[in-house]
Design an enzyme around this catalytic site. Structure first.
Site, PDB file in Angstrom:
ATOM      1  N   LYS B  79      -0.125   1.233   0.686  1.00 48.99           N
ATOM      2  CA  LYS B  79      -0.214  -0.721   1.688  1.00 48.99           C
ATOM      3  C   LYS B  79      -0.903  -1.498   1.530  1.00 48.99           C
ATOM      4  CE  LYS B  79       1.067  -0.870   6.775  1.00 48.99           C
ATOM      5  NZ  LYS B  79       1.617  -0.269   8.054  1.00 48.99           N
ATOM      6  N   SER B 154       5.401  -1.006  10.942  1.00 47.05           N
ATOM      7  CA  SER B 154       4.767  -1.869   9.732  1.00 47.05           C
ATOM      8  C   SER B 154       5.173  -1.775   8.018  1.00 47.05           C
ATOM      9  CB  SER B 154       3.526  -2.552  10.861  1.00 47.05           C
ATOM     10  OG  SER B 154       2.167  -1.311   9.904  1.00 47.05           O
ATOM     11  N   SER B 178       4.641   3.210  12.618  1.00 53.19           N
ATOM     12  CA  SER B 178       4.756   2.798  11.566  1.00 53.19           C
ATOM     13  C   SER B 178       5.036   3.157   9.893  1.00 53.19           C
ATOM     14  CB  SER B 178       3.173   1.643  11.227  1.00 53.19           C
ATOM     15  OG  SER B 178       3.332   0.573  12.646  1.00 53.19           O
TER      16      SER B 178
END
Lengths: 99, 513
Positions: B79, B154, B178
């Site tokens: 990420k 997210s 997330s």
């Protein structure tokens, strides 16, 4: 929770150092009002004797031994700087007009 | 393509047996990314050269009989909120466009030390603020199950990357859900460890008392294998837990037998009913019945303070975020916008932060600034911290009655891109079932529970355990996964539609869907 006015949002944005133009204020202020309204329910939920929690697990200060370890070089530390000069971050003038 | 559908554990076994090389595997992932990422947009940056070099080094270690770890040579996606030395790290924000960190996050350093080639950086809501990945400044990620729908957020990029078979493993972060919510809506496995279980050093902070790094995978065993690589104490993170991880891989292998005799499972009464989609509730109830069939004893538990969890979260998180994001001041790294005339440093900051931050980031910074203002602090931030205590007390009481707690991971399946973009409150409700675990610091996992009958989209089943008992999530998760896959005859992702490869490989993003 009091309704949050457009002027308050402008003031808060100023405290947070974000320049908002009129269109952005028109867009964001009503949304913030709705959010604040929905979280207003929290006032008065917990009794006075409930202790606050800042971290989920108990924290204590953590120290390390005072020994020298490798760290970033000046070149690495400045590698992302918008401007640098003589191994230093170069910044705009720091005094405002009113000073 | 058949190769890429295998799990990371299977890849590890094939690499160990010499049936495949890391270079072949890494190249297959890169080819897949080139073919489908124009449509999915999981990646913000692909490091083909670096990944292949790491893969070649891995093959050399394997050939010499000195693999660095069981997962040595299995590629992974990271990420874009974790610092990667030499690779751009944007956090999905224009304010960090083009920033190349001079150091690695501890998690990234551990991946490299364990020999996992890093394929690239995955898309995310700007600074991890969102539940749909639509708040990325670089365009949304699309759900591989239906390209018109959100992949969660997210960490939508990481979840979509593993769901689209672009990578067998990925790293996510979870502040309010997330990792788990994207796992739920993409039919993948996502785990948020106990707070402090994995180092946050080099993770760009949103709300540091809530943020936690964790594995994003297609199977529960893969999650445990990755968790053991990246977890454990780090002296560079003062909130890191200074004790060994529980035996996570062993728990996952043990759970896969499907026997849960003696396990007490608590169904959280407050996380069901109104607001939960019928098909989500149905698959959840069926999964609970499977646990009973496996020998578990089910009780209902009540956590009345969860009613205030969302409000507490939306005071604590913006407060911490507004303070953390003060570091983006146009002076040391990132964007600098210089207005006309002879601007002062503050003028430059204001102009830069207006140009560099998106709407959701601005909303949260302003909200946090408000909550921390004198006069409001006690009424809101102080109250929110007390509610945090009440939620922990609810969990403690529930864990007296049950070894693990369960709920749907998200109240609905994936919604359409654009549907909730300008309705922040509707967006926030996606995390209603995941937020309590962050506030209390306890671990949680989401595993696929099937497809909702009404829309054919994945449903997530959440399991929560007490702090430090992450191994229970692996035991229960692996058991439920095994029982469900026995019913389905194959992993849930085998029911996902095939993605049509682009005729011309797409090099960069562009919302080609």
């Amino acid at each position: 929770m009091p309704e949050i006015s457009r002027d308050e949002v402008r003031h808060l944005a100023d405290l947070a150092r974000i320049e908002l133009d009129d269109a952005e204020l028109d867009h964001l202020a009503p949304q913030l009002s709705v959010i604040l309204e929905s979280i207003a329910s929290i006032a008065g939920v917990a009794a006075a004797d409930i202790p606050p929690t800042s971290h989920a697990l108990p924290l204590t200060n953590v120290y390390r031994d005072d020994v020298v370890v490798p760290c970033l070089t000046a070149e690495q530390a400045l590698s992302g700087a918008p401007a640098s000069e003589q191994q230093r971050f170069s910044v705009p003038r720091i005094l405002g007009d009113e000073q | 393509m058949t190769l890429l559908k295998k799990s990371a554990a299977e890849f590890a076994a094939m690499l160990a047996a010499g049936d495949v090389t890391s270079v072949e595997l890494t190249q297959a992932c890169l080819d897949r990314i080139a073919a489908v990422d124009g449509a999915v947009h999981s990646f913000l940056y692909v490091d083909a050269e670096g990944a292949l070099a790491q893969a070649a080094a891995s093959d050399a270690r394997r050939a010499a009989g000195t693999p660095a770890s069981e997962l040595d040579g299995v590629p992974i996606a990271v990420k874009d909120v974790l610092a990667t030395q030499g690779l751009p790290t944007t956090c999905g924000s224009k304010i960090l466009e083009g920033w190349i960190p001079p150091y690695d996050a501890t998690v990234v350093a551990r991946l490299k030390a364990a020999g996992l080639p890093i394929l690239g950086k995955t898309n995310m809501d700007e600074f991890a603020m969102g539940s749909s990945t639509e708040h990325s400044a670089y365009g949304p990620t699309h759900n591989p199950w239906d390209l018109d729908r959100i992949p969660g957020g997210s960490g939508g990029g990481s979840a979509a990357a593993v769901a689209a078979f672009e990578a067998p493993l990925a790293i996510g972060t979870d502040t309010g859900g997330s990792i788990r919510q994207p796992g739920a809506v993409t039919g993948t496995v996502g785990l948020k460890p106990t707070y402090g279980g994995i180092s946050r050093y080099g993770l760009v902070a949103m709300a540091n008392s809530l943020d936690q790094v964790g594995p994003v995978t297609r199977t529960v065993l893969d999650s445990a294998l990755l968790h053991e690589v990246i977890g454990g104490h780090d002296p560079l993170d003062s909130t890191s837990i200074d004790q060994p991880l529980p035996a996570l891989v062993a728990a996952a292998r043990d759970g896969a037998s499907g026997d849960l005799s003696g396990l007490r499972v608590g169904v959280i009464a407050e996380l069901r009913g109104e607001g939960y989609q019928a098909g989500v509730q149905q698959r959840f109830d069926e999964a609970v019945a499977l646990l009973v069939g496996a020998g578990a004893e089910v009780v209902e538990v009540s956590c009345p303070s969860f009613a205030h969890a969302l409000a507490a979260y939306y005071l604590i998180m913006p407060s911490e975020a507004s303070s953390n994001l003060a570091r983006f001041d146009a002076m040391r790294y990132g964007l600098r916008v210089v207005p006309d005339g002879d601007p002062s440093a503050e003028d430059v900051m204001r102009a830069t932060r207006d140009a560099g931050f998106g709407d959701e980031v601005k909303r949260r910074i302003i909200l946090g600034t408000y909550a921390l203002s004198s006069g409001y602090y006690d009424a809101y931030y102080g109250q929110a911290q007390k509610v945090r205590t009440l939620i922990s007390q609810d969990f403690a009481a529930a864990f007296d009655l049950a070894d693990v707690l369960v709920s749907p991971t998200a109240p609905t399946t994936a919604f359409r891109i654009g549907e909730k973009l300008d309705d922040p409150l509707a967006m926030y409700l996606n995390d209603v079932a995941t937020i309590p675990a962050n506030l209390a610091g306890i671990p949680g996992i989401s595993i696929p529970a099937g497809l909702a009958p009404e829309d054919g989209l994945p449903v997530g089943f959440q399991v929560l355990a007490p702090a430090l008992a992450d191994d229970r999530l692996y035991r229960v998760g692996a058991a439920l996964e095994a029982l469900l896959e026995k019913q389905w005859g194959a992993p849930l992702l085998s029911q996902a539609p095939e993605l049509t490869p682009a005729v011309e490989p797409v090099e960069t993003s562009g919302g080609a869907a």
